[in-house]
Design a protein around this motif. Structure first.
Motif, PDB file in Angstrom:
ATOM      1  N   GLN A 239      38.547  43.342  42.192  1.00  0.00           N
ATOM      2  CA  GLN A 239      39.415  43.361  41.019  1.00  0.00           C
ATOM      3  C   GLN A 239      40.657  44.222  41.237  1.00  0.00           C
ATOM      4  O   GLN A 239      41.699  43.990  40.623  1.00  0.00           O
ATOM      5  CB  GLN A 239      38.641  43.854  39.790  1.00  0.00           C
ATOM      6  CG  GLN A 239      37.428  42.995  39.433  1.00  0.00           C
ATOM      7  CD  GLN A 239      37.806  41.554  39.127  1.00  0.00           C
ATOM      8  OE1 GLN A 239      38.846  41.281  38.535  1.00  0.00           O
ATOM      9  NE2 GLN A 239      36.954  40.615  39.542  1.00  0.00           N
TER      10      GLN A 239
ATOM     11  N   GLY B 131      40.674  36.856  40.379  1.00  0.00           N
ATOM     12  CA  GLY B 131      41.363  37.730  39.435  1.00  0.00           C
ATOM     13  C   GLY B 131      41.341  37.195  38.022  1.00  0.00           C
ATOM     14  O   GLY B 131      42.308  37.346  37.270  1.00  0.00           O
TER      15      GLY B 131
ATOM     16  N   SER C  64      35.904  35.250  38.847  1.00  0.00           N
ATOM     17  CA  SER C  64      36.072  36.681  39.087  1.00  0.00           C
ATOM     18  C   SER C  64      36.843  36.938  40.373  1.00  0.00           C
ATOM     19  O   SER C  64      37.739  37.783  40.417  1.00  0.00           O
ATOM     20  CB  SER C  64      34.708  37.366  39.156  1.00  0.00           C
ATOM     21  OG  SER C  64      34.849  38.733  39.464  1.00  0.00           O
TER      22      SER C  64
ATOM     23  N   LEU D 292      32.880  40.814  36.747  1.00  0.00           N
ATOM     24  CA  LEU D 292      34.270  41.236  36.575  1.00  0.00           C
ATOM     25  C   LEU D 292      34.444  42.748  36.725  1.00  0.00           C
ATOM     26  O   LEU D 292      35.513  43.273  36.412  1.00  0.00           O
ATOM     27  CB  LEU D 292      34.815  40.804  35.195  1.00  0.00           C
ATOM     28  CG  LEU D 292      34.645  39.336  34.807  1.00  0.00           C
ATOM     29  CD1 LEU D 292      35.213  39.093  33.413  1.00  0.00           C
ATOM     30  CD2 LEU D 292      35.312  38.422  35.813  1.00  0.00           C
TER      31      LEU D 292
END
Length: 380
Positions: free
Chosen positions: A264, A52, A49, A258
């Motif tokens: 993110q 990316g 995670s 995620l």
């Protein structure tokens, strides 16, 4: 390997019952190995995670782990007598490489920390994280303990030489880690509290001279940013502000795997290396961090147990220093990401992406296993 085993008379089935386990014969401490496998597996889970969702980064880190485990197992096969014999020569070789960095080193990002031989580039300071405590333990092992004042001075010189050579590269974080690893040997050797108190007073007294004459401008800026990150929100304070935001927004349960916005959406710099625990806290909350801390605590307890039960003073000092240094890695990284300590570039052990630090840490665990299995094979 023959250094480990004593010749014992045969007593039939009773002797078979006392025979060391298969893991002990291969010098593997099973509880420590299981804990390390759990930790590295958890680290790869978080890294997917934090990078990316890059499977390439996970595979690359997995290869580093594979190499590191091989080095750990190979390192565990050598007896402590061998490490004792090698210690002074490894120390001299390490110091020579650090001197070589001064004259022939390869620079990057304003620092000259690497040596390059052919197509192979390496950082000698990483080797010294193991060699310095080994050299100090070697010097003290055959001398009266607790160490006398003269022996303490010699040990401090052994620590100071690589510390100063690495400090001028400049690499404050690594130099402090190496100094602490050597000083931990003195602590485990039973140094008197009056010396510890004196060292604390000396450190406090030297704070102002160090600020004025030793620390570089960028190192001073890190300390100032720690005290007031909002003074430069889009510059030096950005990392700390974003990491604290990620940690706080995760709450108890987190936003979900995620689903972290800070990581993110690339608000969090270095999310797969130094600040990876902020990703864990944002996506899995305090629960996820608590799981990681529990694994770390169990590894630390196992390391201390190995040290307490070591058969030799060299093994006891090495086990204590390696375990305490592992704790410093954890404490400094978490304090740094939480905004409690200056940013010094210390990775979260066996979770942050990277190769050199992983290999160094696992080599240290190999020595720790050598201490553990020496105890088992000698006492049976």
């Amino acid at each position: 390997m023959g250094d480990y085993v004593r010749q014992m008379p045969h007593h039939g089935s009773a002797d078979l019952a006392r025979r060391p386990s298969a893991f002990a014969r291969f010098h593997i401490d099973l509880p420590l190995l299981v804990l390390l496998l759990i930790l590295t597996g958890y680290g790869l889970f978080v890294l997917y995670s934090a990078s990316g969702q890059s499977m390439g980064a996970v595979i690359r880190q997995g290869r580093y782990f594979a190499v590191a485990y091989v080095i750990m197992i190979v390192g565990a096969q050598f007896s402590l007598q061998r490490y004792t014999r090698w210690a002074p020569w490894l120390y001299l070789g390490g110091v020579a490489m650090l001197v070589g960095v001064m004259f022939f080193g390869v620079g990057a990002k304003g620092a000259q920390r690497w040596l390059q031989i052919g197509g192979f580039r390496f950082q000698p300071s990483e080797v010294m994280k193991l060699v310095v405590p080994m050299a100090v333990a070697w010097y003290l092992a055959d001398r009266p303990l607790p160490p006398r004042f003269r022996d303490i001075l010699v040990a401090l010189v052994l620590v100071a030489i690589p510390f100063l050579l690495i400090l001028q590269q400049p690499d404050l974080g690594t130099s402090l880690l190496i100094a602490s690893s050597g000083l931990f040997v003195l602590f485990v050797a039973g140094i008197g509290w009056r010396y510890i108190f004196g060292a604390v007073v000396l450190a406090l007294a030297s704070a102002w001279p160090a600020w004025m004459f030793v620390l570089k401008d960028y190192q001073k800026q890190r300390i100032l940013t720690l005290l007031n990150p909002e003074s430069d929100k889009l510059g030096a304070g950005w990392n700390i502000i974003q990491s604290k935001t990620a940690i706080g927004s995760g709450g108890w349960t987190g936003k979900g795997w995620l689903e972290g916005t800070q990581s993110q959406l690339d608000f969090l710099p270095e999310s797969h290396t130094d600040f990876i625990i902020a990703v864990l806290a944002e996506e899995h909350g305090l629960r996820g961090v608590a799981v990681l801390l529990a694994i770390y605590v169990l590894i630390l307890l196992r390391g201390f147990w190995i040290g307490v039960n070591a058969q030799t003073s060299f093994g006891r000092m090495m086990a204590g220093s390696l375990t305490l240094t592992f704790f410093v890695y954890i404490f400094v990284n978490m304090g740094m990401v939480a905004g409690l300590l200056p940013v010094v570039g210390v990775p979260l052990p066996l979770v942050s992406a990277g190769g050199t630090s992983v290999v160094t840490l696992m080599a240290g665990f190999g020595i720790l296993m050598a201490v553990s299995t020496e105890r088992k094979l000698v006492t049976r």
